[in-house]
Design a protein around this motif. Sequence first.
Motif, PDB file in Angstrom:
ATOM      1  N   VAL A   1      93.649  38.110  62.901  1.00  0.00           N
ATOM      2  CA  VAL A   1      94.206  37.492  64.107  1.00  0.00           C
ATOM      3  C   VAL A   1      94.878  36.186  63.696  1.00  0.00           C
ATOM      4  O   VAL A   1      94.275  35.356  63.005  1.00  0.00           O
ATOM      5  N   LEU A   2      96.136  36.057  64.066  1.00  0.00           N
ATOM      6  CA  LEU A   2      96.892  34.826  63.803  1.00  0.00           C
ATOM      7  C   LEU A   2      96.786  33.946  65.047  1.00  0.00           C
ATOM      8  O   LEU A   2      97.116  34.393  66.154  1.00  0.00           O
ATOM      9  N   ALA A   3      96.292  32.719  64.866  1.00  0.00           N
ATOM     10  CA  ALA A   3      96.076  31.831  66.012  1.00  0.00           C
ATOM     11  C   ALA A   3      96.613  30.443  65.693  1.00  0.00           C
ATOM     12  O   ALA A   3      96.754  30.073  64.525  1.00  0.00           O
ATOM     13  N   THR A   4      96.894  29.692  66.724  1.00  0.00           N
ATOM     14  CA  THR A   4      97.405  28.328  66.590  1.00  0.00           C
ATOM     15  C   THR A   4      96.368  27.336  67.101  1.00  0.00           C
ATOM     16  O   THR A   4      95.729  27.572  68.134  1.00  0.00           O
ATOM     17  N   VAL A   5      96.223  26.244  66.372  1.00  0.00           N
ATOM     18  CA  VAL A   5      95.366  25.149  66.833  1.00  0.00           C
ATOM     19  C   VAL A   5      96.095  24.440  67.980  1.00  0.00           C
ATOM     20  O   VAL A   5      97.218  23.968  67.804  1.00  0.00           O
ATOM     21  N   VAL A   6      95.466  24.399  69.162  1.00  0.00           N
ATOM     22  CA  VAL A   6      96.109  23.764  70.314  1.00  0.00           C
ATOM     23  C   VAL A   6      95.499  22.413  70.655  1.00  0.00           C
ATOM     24  O   VAL A   6      96.070  21.640  71.430  1.00  0.00           O
ATOM     25  N   SER A   7      94.342  22.103  70.088  1.00  0.00           N
ATOM     26  CA  SER A   7      93.699  20.826  70.395  1.00  0.00           C
ATOM     27  C   SER A   7      92.717  20.498  69.277  1.00  0.00           C
ATOM     28  O   SER A   7      92.066  21.408  68.737  1.00  0.00           O
ATOM     29  N   VAL A   8      92.660  19.229  68.911  1.00  0.00           N
ATOM     30  CA  VAL A   8      91.668  18.785  67.919  1.00  0.00           C
ATOM     31  C   VAL A   8      90.942  17.591  68.544  1.00  0.00           C
ATOM     32  O   VAL A   8      91.246  16.433  68.273  1.00  0.00           O
ATOM     33  N   PRO A   9      89.969  17.891  69.401  1.00  0.00           N
ATOM     34  CA  PRO A   9      89.332  16.818  70.169  1.00  0.00           C
ATOM     35  C   PRO A   9      88.457  15.907  69.322  1.00  0.00           C
ATOM     36  O   PRO A   9      88.194  14.774  69.722  1.00  0.00           O
ATOM     37  N   ALA A  10      87.989  16.368  68.176  1.00  0.00           N
ATOM     38  CA  ALA A  10      87.088  15.554  67.350  1.00  0.00           C
ATOM     39  C   ALA A  10      87.279  15.956  65.898  1.00  0.00           C
ATOM     40  O   ALA A  10      87.851  17.006  65.598  1.00  0.00           O
ATOM     41  N   SER A  11      86.780  15.136  64.982  1.00  0.00           N
ATOM     42  CA  SER A  11      87.021  15.382  63.563  1.00  0.00           C
ATOM     43  C   SER A  11      86.283  16.620  63.055  1.00  0.00           C
ATOM     44  O   SER A  11      86.601  17.145  61.997  1.00  0.00           O
ATOM     45  N   ASP A  12      85.295  17.081  63.832  1.00  0.00           N
ATOM     46  CA  ASP A  12      84.545  18.272  63.405  1.00  0.00           C
ATOM     47  C   ASP A  12      84.852  19.497  64.266  1.00  0.00           C
ATOM     48  O   ASP A  12      84.156  20.510  64.167  1.00  0.00           O
ATOM     49  N   ARG A  13      85.912  19.438  65.102  1.00  0.00           N
ATOM     50  CA  ARG A  13      86.111  20.509  66.078  1.00  0.00           C
ATOM     51  C   ARG A  13      87.595  20.717  66.355  1.00  0.00           C
ATOM     52  O   ARG A  13      88.337  19.747  66.495  1.00  0.00           O
ATOM     53  N   ALA A  14      88.004  21.953  66.409  1.00  0.00           N
ATOM     54  CA  ALA A  14      89.372  22.288  66.804  1.00  0.00           C
ATOM     55  C   ALA A  14      89.323  23.476  67.751  1.00  0.00           C
ATOM     56  O   ALA A  14      88.400  24.294  67.694  1.00  0.00           O
TER      57      ALA A  14
END
Lengths: 351, 351
Positions: free
Chosen positions: B247-260
């Motif tokens: 599955v090809l996916a895009t990162v839409v949000s990186v709310p914290a340094s340990d989470r996307a």
Amino acid sequence: MMFPEIDTPAVLVDLDIAEANIDRFQTHCEQHGIRLRPHIKTHKLPRLARRQIAAGAIGITCQKISEAEAMLAEGGISDVLLTYNVLGAAKLARLRALATRVRLTVVCDNEVVAEGLSDAFGSGRMALDVLVECDTGAGRCGVTSPEAAARLAQRLNDLPGLRFAGLMTYPPAGREAAVQDWLARAVAACAARGLRVDTVSTGGTPGMWQAQEVPCATEYRAGTYIYNDRSLVVRGTCGWKDCALTVLATVVSVPASDRAIIDAGSKVLTSDLLGLSGYGHVLERPDIAIESLSEEHGTLRAEVIGLRVGDRVRIVPNHACVVSNMLDRVELIRGDRHEATAPVAARGRVW
Amino acid sequence: MMFPEIDTPAVLVDLDIAEANIDRFQTHCEQHGIRLRPHIKTHKLPRLARRQIAAGAIGITCQKISEAEAMLAEGGISDVLLTYNVLGAAKLARLRALATRVRLTVVCDNEVVAEGLSDAFGSGRMALDVLVECDTGAGRCGVTSPEAAARLAQRLNDLPGLRFAGLMTYPPAGREAAVQDWLARAVAACAARGLRVDTVSTGGTPGMWQAQEVPCATEYRAGTYIYNDRSLVVRGTCGWKDCALTVLATVVSVPASDRAIIDAGSKVLTSDLLGLSGYGHVLERPDIAIESLSEEHGTLRAEVIGLRVGDRVRIVPNHACVVSNMLDRVELIRGDRHEATAPVAARGRVW
């Protein structure tokens, strides 16, 4: 036999129940001065979106551009909130096209998305309304502090082609006081920068009857309330009689006196557990557990299963929204009467 | 950026890997004198079914009539085994139509299904071949003892329009000796009644490399082997390099340094866990856990997430077959090259 004219497995939607659910929560919102903006992800049917608007909803919520496109194909919808960070040239081009057809609002929780939106809308006639998505405790998307919300609001207002239009959150259910506190601080932080917050949008069916306990919210987004499901019955949000969506399945094998196999597996009921045990509730047979699913089979277990090959059962799934997404069509019923077959217009629309 | 011409979320199928998977297991089966009858539920694409037959498969396996109908639409397939109890007038009429177009075999584990099949085929020119489905330990469909298998075989042979053609089981993986014992006893019980057992069909990708450890089996059905998935890598059946579907996916949000947050949720990856923790494997980032999914969002967690908004990731899902069923199309690739977009012909075909 129930609905002999419908082949199984099938997804049934009782319109009488769905319409009563629409009207009941619309009345609740109006009594509390809250605008209702239903999320169409649950039903994915233009006719039910129009019914929600006819009942008094201010517009609809969609999660993906393709969902909105599917909803608009039949007309009758003029106001869409897209609660998703839109990224990339292909999607932004479709977003621009969408904005010429309806009053459109989108959300954003970061600068990359904000700049993409500005690039797409900066040269247009009209500014795009953007809400800042806030993480008020659900831990999904959203800026993580009221001050960060105000900073992004400022940035949106400064960027060409955009207008900061307010705040949006998918709140954690049952923590209304904390959500109100978070949002009130964000509104104050925006006000301190001279930014007006027109809309404060919260939502979620699990917390729908407590919508008024977040007084700074102007708008409520709910999706599942139109159909309800087992997860909401277990939470006490509704009763079995309020569940409009059921799965009609046929018993295809009874290998033992305590076990029967039905023709609905994870490709209909889905593997969503939502913290529950088992994969659904068999109407009128609370003693039966749907203990496992493979793709095309469901295993029912009870002390005495009491079912024969060829019998039919109706199941309230754990999670109605994901079941709507599995088949190309649903069967619209009213009580025992089959009214029509409807294509699920926005099924699989994830782009 | 990976595959800039493909909008996300998308399901990618690497044809080079899929073809190597097809050929490797075909060779294994031929070396052991076993006929291979791939289950098309994993890919649902007529072109890959034809590729499996070109490699040497004896025919295909389908689970539902609608799957078989979708596979036949483009031609090139002449032998279908339907491993499902078919019940009801609507389905039996379609089954009769199917039987005029291909060499068709079905399964049956009870008298109600046997009698329905006989009613449908009793007045026709040709007898329908039927295998007795046997529960050799997996606890799904199937008669529950070798003697019950022989009794049902006798009944099938006595009913007009039907021909008992052998035995079929979806065996519990890793219990080959017990499966062999069960099936050998059933063959003997049939022989004691003068019934010839032409075909003994077993299957399952998890046990595919041990197919030869059930010597009385003549035929093996495997589905997932063409794509493989995270569940099979964890079992040791294959490696990451053998996984054709991602599955090809895009990162839409990186709310914290340990989470996307990515734009692929349960509507693409599905909630299938198959006993694993997390919802997939991010290629080249084994440190990342896909810790939760909502319908349109996936939450990635790592000590240092190291991803930016707009980045793309490729994910090997837990279970490839159910992912094939979520979207209307897949993107066919070879390595880094995008070759074509293919409609998933049998997606959602549960009838």
